[in-house]
Motif scaffolding. Structure first.
Motif, mmCIF file in Angstrom:
data_model
loop_
_atom_site.group_PDB
_atom_site.id
_atom_site.type_symbol
_atom_site.label_atom_id
_atom_site.label_comp_id
_atom_site.label_asym_id
_atom_site.label_seq_id
_atom_site.Cartn_x
_atom_site.Cartn_y
_atom_site.Cartn_z
ATOM 1 N N TYR A 175 0.864 -9.578 -4.881
ATOM 2 C CA TYR A 175 -0.387 -8.928 -5.512
ATOM 3 C C TYR A 175 -1.664 -8.812 -4.389
ATOM 4 O O TYR A 175 -2.152 -7.099 -4.116
ATOM 5 C CB TYR A 175 -0.729 -10.346 -6.295
ATOM 6 C CG TYR A 175 -2.485 -9.732 -6.365
ATOM 7 C CD1 TYR A 175 -2.760 -9.581 -8.019
ATOM 8 C CD2 TYR A 175 -3.546 -10.329 -5.535
ATOM 9 C CE1 TYR A 175 -3.770 -8.803 -8.424
ATOM 10 C CE2 TYR A 175 -4.876 -9.757 -6.302
ATOM 11 C CZ TYR A 175 -4.816 -9.505 -7.741
ATOM 12 O OH TYR A 175 -6.591 -8.991 -8.758
ATOM 13 N N LYS A 231 -2.594 -4.943 -3.728
ATOM 14 C CA LYS A 231 -4.247 -4.595 -3.919
ATOM 15 C C LYS A 231 -4.631 -3.847 -2.447
ATOM 16 O O LYS A 231 -5.991 -2.485 -2.653
ATOM 17 C CB LYS A 231 -4.560 -5.521 -3.642
ATOM 18 C CG LYS A 231 -5.241 -6.165 -5.386
ATOM 19 C CD LYS A 231 -6.315 -5.932 -5.559
ATOM 20 C CE LYS A 231 -6.377 -5.965 -7.302
ATOM 21 N NZ LYS A 231 -7.310 -5.078 -8.152
ATOM 22 N N LEU A 288 2.417 -2.661 -8.538
ATOM 23 C CA LEU A 288 2.862 -4.027 -8.055
ATOM 24 C C LEU A 288 3.937 -4.332 -8.718
ATOM 25 O O LEU A 288 3.947 -4.463 -10.214
ATOM 26 C CB LEU A 288 2.077 -5.198 -8.441
ATOM 27 C CG LEU A 288 2.786 -6.753 -8.471
ATOM 28 C CD1 LEU A 288 3.407 -6.904 -7.526
ATOM 29 C CD2 LEU A 288 1.772 -7.685 -8.467
ATOM 30 N N LEU A 310 -2.007 -13.552 -13.490
ATOM 31 C CA LEU A 310 -2.801 -12.711 -12.274
ATOM 32 C C LEU A 310 -4.203 -13.008 -12.159
ATOM 33 O O LEU A 310 -4.440 -12.757 -10.792
ATOM 34 C CB LEU A 310 -2.860 -11.201 -12.849
ATOM 35 C CG LEU A 310 -1.502 -10.141 -12.829
ATOM 36 C CD1 LEU A 310 -2.493 -8.946 -13.284
ATOM 37 C CD2 LEU A 310 -1.180 -10.116 -11.868
ATOM 38 N N GLU A 367 -3.958 -14.118 -8.162
ATOM 39 C CA GLU A 367 -5.745 -13.430 -7.078
ATOM 40 C C GLU A 367 -6.248 -14.543 -6.832
ATOM 41 O O GLU A 367 -6.439 -15.026 -5.773
ATOM 42 C CB GLU A 367 -6.213 -12.677 -8.157
ATOM 43 C CG GLU A 367 -7.418 -11.813 -7.689
ATOM 44 C CD GLU A 367 -8.879 -11.247 -8.242
ATOM 45 O OE1 GLU A 367 -8.445 -10.868 -9.704
ATOM 46 O OE2 GLU A 367 -9.659 -10.920 -7.801
#
Lengths: 325, 327
Positions: free
Chosen positions: A38, A42, A78, A314, A318
């Motif tokens: 992740y 990003k 991803l 998710l 995060e």
């Protein structure tokens, strides 16, 4: 307590494209794999996180059924993949059946042969080679900036890593043998006054496999390209096992990049009204964090707090990624 | 429904011939602790018990605070409770020897001077090799039949399934091997002038192997004798793992004894003014417990609280008995 952070490691070594997490079962390897994927995605990197564990949990973590479905896009950049070894084995079986049908011009496979094909496919080694094969496919194919391997628990991860060198050695021996035989063949051909002999198809096939495996095993032990992280928690058994495992991994020249301490309870809890079990755990933790600090010295890259809920979906990934990096 | 209908104690009482019990589940859920507790309990019931770890990464010695790697020893001050971490070294050595002989024969036959050692080393470093060795050692223990009750602490991953499923596969495979071997032998005897019957060690080996496999399979699929228990925590991943496990075990016809839930935060210990972190965890736990009752229902055999300290050593295991074996 931390000399260098996990985020810095990624900044400092931008060529390390193959990321692996190792450790005992239940410590958070899969969660960390997902969170790292992740974080990198990003940052605009194209990332593939894949599980080589037949008992994978990536589907559970991303709350998406990705088992055996190939690389699946979870969010922009991803991708996640869970290897279905059984499916791969079934494909092998189908190939064999097809060959038999074609070669002998049969309408259907005789029962005898069918049960032999089934028995052979269920050999335990078959599953390992199927997974290994798929991993080689993934790595050789390319197309991503980062590959994150979610590995099986300690003992088997070690075997898995050693397998590359094992395969490599095997193929070396076999190719040598084949080559020797080929020389004999050529001598024999000369004696028989034949000008040329057929190209050795099997030898070529072996060389092809060797090339694939070299590529894959080269990655596993390449300090420039690979980062291997160990996950540890503040518990006696876990620390002991990790020390043992790290020594073994070192023997296989796996490039160790550092340790991540997971499930750390916040010290703030101490002053609050908390249940007895938590008080004791905090005291225990204090002791073992000290042990971890003494044992792994300046190789600790991150302390990740015990999350207050499951890391699935998710949003939680995060949150975790923010705490990790 | 959210209560235990058949407890661990009742399940075992209802299966008076039960002899082999297994604990499986995701890593870190407390399989080894459950296995240790069950063994200690059974020994206290007057049974002669063997607690054996088939996990390649053993943790029994650590749990029992006593070294039992590769050697059987009484543990926890309980005269009838024996423990062992299976050491596959000897079995692997033996298999290596067999392979060595075969390869040497082949090299001689092919008139090659290469040394066999490298081949053998590489061939036997396959994880499947260790698994087979573990399985062989486990069946040896079962066949020796020196104990009244066996508790096996299995590997955390799908290997446990493979370990047990293997018996089925082996018998299928050996059946094929035997048949073709038999055909070859008959052919050779027909062609031989003397019509003399030769000794055939490979055939003998296959036959005894086939017997072993058939026997272990019949033991492992008999729900009077065998039960597989799954341990989980009230967390998403361990629940997902055992949900899959259970289905696989049904496929293999291996009797599922039930589910044990470990590590429950006791609500009466959580004060109203407890920090948000604690309250959130309890809330999450409630959600997962609801799920557990929904998925496993009457298969839940025990719900065990989260202890203040790590469960290790005789004292803690004895305390654990009261929770795993509610009367």
């Amino acid at each position: 307590m931390i000399d260098i952070s996990l985020a810095k490691i990624f900044d400092q070594y931008p060529d390390r494209h193959y990321i692996m997490f190792g450790g005992k079962g239940g410590l958070g390897k899969t969660t960390f794999s997902a969170a790292t994927a992740y974080y990198l995605a990003k940052q605009g990197k194209r990332v593939l996180v894949f599980s080589v564990d037949p008992q994978a949990s990536l589907s559970d973590i991303f709350k998406r059924d990705i088992f055996g479905k190939g690389p699946t896009e979870i969010m922009p950049n991803l991708y996640a993949q869970e290897i279905d070894a059984d499916h791969r084995v079934k494909e092998y079986q189908q190939e064999i059946r097809q060959k038999i049908l074609d070669m002998y011009r049969m309408d259907k496979i005789p029962e005898e042969i069918e049960s032999y094909i089934q028995a052979a496919a269920a050999e335990p080694a078959m599953e390992e080679s199927a997974i290994f094969d798929e991993v080689v496919d993934i790595v050789v194919k390319g197309g991503y900036d980062y590959y994150i391997y979610d590995l099986v628990p300690l003992g088997h991860a070690l075997y898995y890593l050693s397998m590359a060198s094992v395969y490599d050695e095997w193929i070396d021996k076999i190719t040598n043998l084949r080559q020797q035989m080929r020389e004999y063949d050529q001598v024999a051909a000369v004696i028989r006054h034949e000008k040329e002999i057929d190209e050795d198809a099997i030898l070529n096939e072996l060389l092809y496999i060797k090339e694939r495996i070299n590529k894959s095993s080269g990655i596993l032990t390449d300090k420039e390209k690979t980062a291997f992280f160990f996950v540890v928690t503040a518990e006696e058994m876990v620390i002991n096992d990790t020390v043992k495992a790290a020594e073994l991994f070192a023997k296989f020249d796996v490039p160790m990049s550092g340790y991540i301490v997971n499930r750390v309870l916040s010290q703030e809890l101490k002053g609050q009204h908390i249940p007895e079990y938590l008080k004791n755990r905090l005291t225990m933790q204090e002791h073992y964090l000290q042990v971890i600090n003494d044992t792994f010295k300046n190789q600790i890259l991150a302390y990740v707090p015990e999350m207050e809920r499951d890391v699935t979906g998710l949003q939680m990934i995060e949150n975790l990624a923010k705490r990790m990096f | 429904m959210d209560q235990i209908t058949v407890s661990m104690t009742k399940y075992i009482k209802d299966h008076p011939r039960l002899k082999y019990i297994f604990f499986g589940g995701k890593g870190g859920v407390g399989k080894t602790v459950m296995a240790g507790t069950a063994a200690l309990w059974a020994a206290k019931q007057g049974k002669r018990v063997l607690l054996a770890s088939t996990n390649p990464v053993h943790s029994l010695s650590n749990l029992l605070e006593q070294d039992v790697f590769g050697k059987v020893a009484t543990v926890c001050g309980e005269e009838k409770c024996y423990a062992l971490e299976i050491d596959t070294k000897d079995t692997i050595e033996r298999s290596k020897q067999e392979i060595r002989e075969k390869i040497n024969w082949f090299l001689k036959f092919a008139d090659l001077t290469t040394k066999a050692d490298d081949f053998i080393e590489t061939a036997t470093m396959n994880p499947a090799f260790e698994e087979s060795a573990m399985f062989e050692n486990m069946t040896d223990l079962m066949f020796k039949d020196e104990y009244d009750f066996y508790v096996f602490d299995t590997a955390p991953t799908a290997n446990a399934r493979r370990l047990l499923g293997m018996s089925k596969v082996y018998s299928l495979w050996v059946g094929k091997m035997l048949k073709s071997r038999d055909e070859a032998k008959t052919l050779r005897e027909t062609l031989s002038f003397t019509k003399k019957k030769e000794a055939d060690p490979l055939m003998d080996y296959l036959l005894s192997f086939k017997d072993r496999m058939a026997k272990v399979q019949s033991l492992l699929t008999d729900d009077n004798l065998t039960a597989f228990f799954f341990a989980t925590l009230p967390e998403a991943l361990p629940i997902a793992v055992i949900t899959r496990f259970i289905n696989w075990f049904y496929e293999f016809g291996i009797p599922v004894g039930g589910v044990v839930v470990n590590g429950i935060i006791q609500k009466d210990q959580v004060a109203d003014d407890a920090p948000e972190f604690v309250r959130n965890r309890v809330e999450m736990q409630d959600g997962h417990m609801e799920e557990i009752w929904k998925i496993f229902g009457e298969k839940v055999r025990a719900v065990i609280p989260l202890f203040e300290t790590e469960v290790k050593g005789a004292h803690m295991l004895n305390r654990m008995i009261d929770y795993l074996f509610v009367p």
